[in-house]
Scaffold this motif. Structure first.
Motif, PDB file in Angstrom:
ATOM      1  N   LYS A   1      56.541  16.110  61.343  1.00  0.00           N
ATOM      2  CA  LYS A   1      56.755  15.439  60.066  1.00  0.00           C
ATOM      3  C   LYS A   1      58.203  15.591  59.649  1.00  0.00           C
TER       4      LYS A   1
ATOM      5  N   GLU B   1      47.270  10.498  54.026  1.00  0.00           N
ATOM      6  CA  GLU B   1      47.839  11.786  54.427  1.00  0.00           C
ATOM      7  C   GLU B   1      46.767  12.645  55.091  1.00  0.00           C
TER       8      GLU B   1
ATOM      9  N   GLN C   1      46.059  11.192  58.562  1.00  0.00           N
ATOM     10  CA  GLN C   1      47.143  11.497  59.486  1.00  0.00           C
ATOM     11  C   GLN C   1      47.131  12.959  59.907  1.00  0.00           C
TER      12      GLN C   1
ATOM     13  N   MET D   1      47.269  10.333  65.348  1.00  0.00           N
ATOM     14  CA  MET D   1      47.911   9.081  64.927  1.00  0.00           C
ATOM     15  C   MET D   1      49.093   8.728  65.819  1.00  0.00           C
TER      16      MET D   1
ATOM     17  N   ARG E   1      54.048   6.230  60.104  1.00  0.00           N
ATOM     18  CA  ARG E   1      53.528   7.569  59.816  1.00  0.00           C
ATOM     19  C   ARG E   1      54.414   8.309  58.816  1.00  0.00           C
TER      20      ARG E   1
ATOM     21  N   SER F   1      53.271   9.466  55.031  1.00  0.00           N
ATOM     22  CA  SER F   1      53.332  10.882  54.651  1.00  0.00           C
ATOM     23  C   SER F   1      54.198  11.100  53.410  1.00  0.00           C
TER      24      SER F   1
END
Length: 312
Positions: free
Chosen positions: A176, A256, A259, A264, A272, A276
């Motif tokens: 992330k 969220e 994911q 994903m 993505r 997020s």
């Protein structure tokens, strides 16, 4: 479980969702900075308006003020960190800084949803039980409810962090642009049973209780709307911004959760990342717009405040 050998205690994490932006680096930085500045300015302005206007010291606006403060918390947990990372070539995050971001991001999410649930119940009382409203929502009770929702939001995250901090990690790559708890748990190579048990207990107690409170409140309000009359106009006027805000947050939280819990990797990385970031960017931008423009009391108070400053 991501490997056989655990990382040294306190080892840094690496954010894997960043890519080399090349010549676009400064454009992304300026765009993120502008969004952050807009969020801070709009939410601070509405907090100031509610604080400075005594006639807005009513339960609905106290809960709104709490909501705007929480938007500042959520955006503050993301944007300074994001702006710093956009200018870096290596996206390593110190162990402690990653957990600190987890604390603030998850506190934001918990307080946001609890605050919206409390606001739904407040609207139910105001619309469906107007004669008892002042007796039920006294200033002392409103203050206690506001304090309780913040204490609950912080306490639930403290439990989450205490469970995650005890884990041994065998991986360091967080997929992330910021740290979140579930991504860290997936990097653990020690037993995560307690983490999973607490997560399920939270979902089936606190989360379902808040959803039940929202559904009950809006179910009763819907009966008033279908009944027509002046109460219908009041319900539509005051509930529309709240309902839009609630749907927006639920949309972001749902994606969220999807994911975090499911693979994903087949979805584009840009999509993505945007999903997020939804709750931490769109929600803090949307709420001041919804409540600042939709609610006449806020518009009038804001206009008076700006005109008075111009005359001075």
């Amino acid at each position: 479980m991501t490997g056989n050998s655990s990382l040294p205690p306190g080892a840094p994490f690496t954010l894997g969702a960043y890519s080399d932006p090349g010549p676009w680096r400064w454009l992304y930085f300026v765009l993120a900075l502008c969004v952050f500045a807009l969020i801070v300015a709009s939410n601070l302005l509405l907090v100031a308006v509610i604080a400075l206007k005594p006639r807005l010291h009513q339960p609905m606006f106290v809960f709104l003020c709490s909501l705007f403060v929480n938007e500042l918390l959520g955006s503050g947990a993301l944007f300074p960190f994001l702006l710093f990372q956009l200018l870096q070539d290596e996206h390593r995050v110190p162990h402690g800084a990653c957990f600190l971001q987890v604390f603030f991001v998850h506190t934001y999410g918990g307080v946001e949803f609890t605050n919206l649930a409390v606001m739904a119940y407040d609207r139910y009382l105001a619309i469906c039980r107007p004669l008892q409203y002042q007796r039920l929502m006294t200033p002392r009770r409103v203050a206690a409810i506001t304090a309780a929702l913040w204490v609950w939001g912080v306490a639930s995250v403290v439990v989450v962090l205490s469970l995650t901090l005890r884990l041994r990690f065998c991986g360091h790559m967080v997929p992330k642009v910021y740290c979140d708890n579930y991504s860290l748990v997936r990097l653990a190579c020690s037993d995560t049973t307690a983490n999973n048990a607490y997560g399920l207990a939270y979902i089936f107690t606190a989360l379902l209780a808040l959803i039940g409170l929202i559904l009950y409140s809006y179910g009763r309000i819907l009966r008033v709307v279908l009944g027509g009359g002046r109460a219908r106009h009041k319900a539509l006027h005051t509930c529309t911004p709240h309902l839009l805000s609630l749907l927006s947050f639920s949309f972001g939280a749902f994606f969220e959760m999807v994911q975090s819990r499911f693979d994903m990797s087949h979805a584009p990385m840009t999509l993505r990342i945007l999903l997020s970031l939804y709750c931490l960017t769109v929600q803090p931008l949307l709420n001041p717009l919804l409540y600042g423009l939709k609610l006449r009391q806020v518009r009038d108070a804001l206009r008076e405040l700006l005109l008075r400053r111009r005359e001075e």
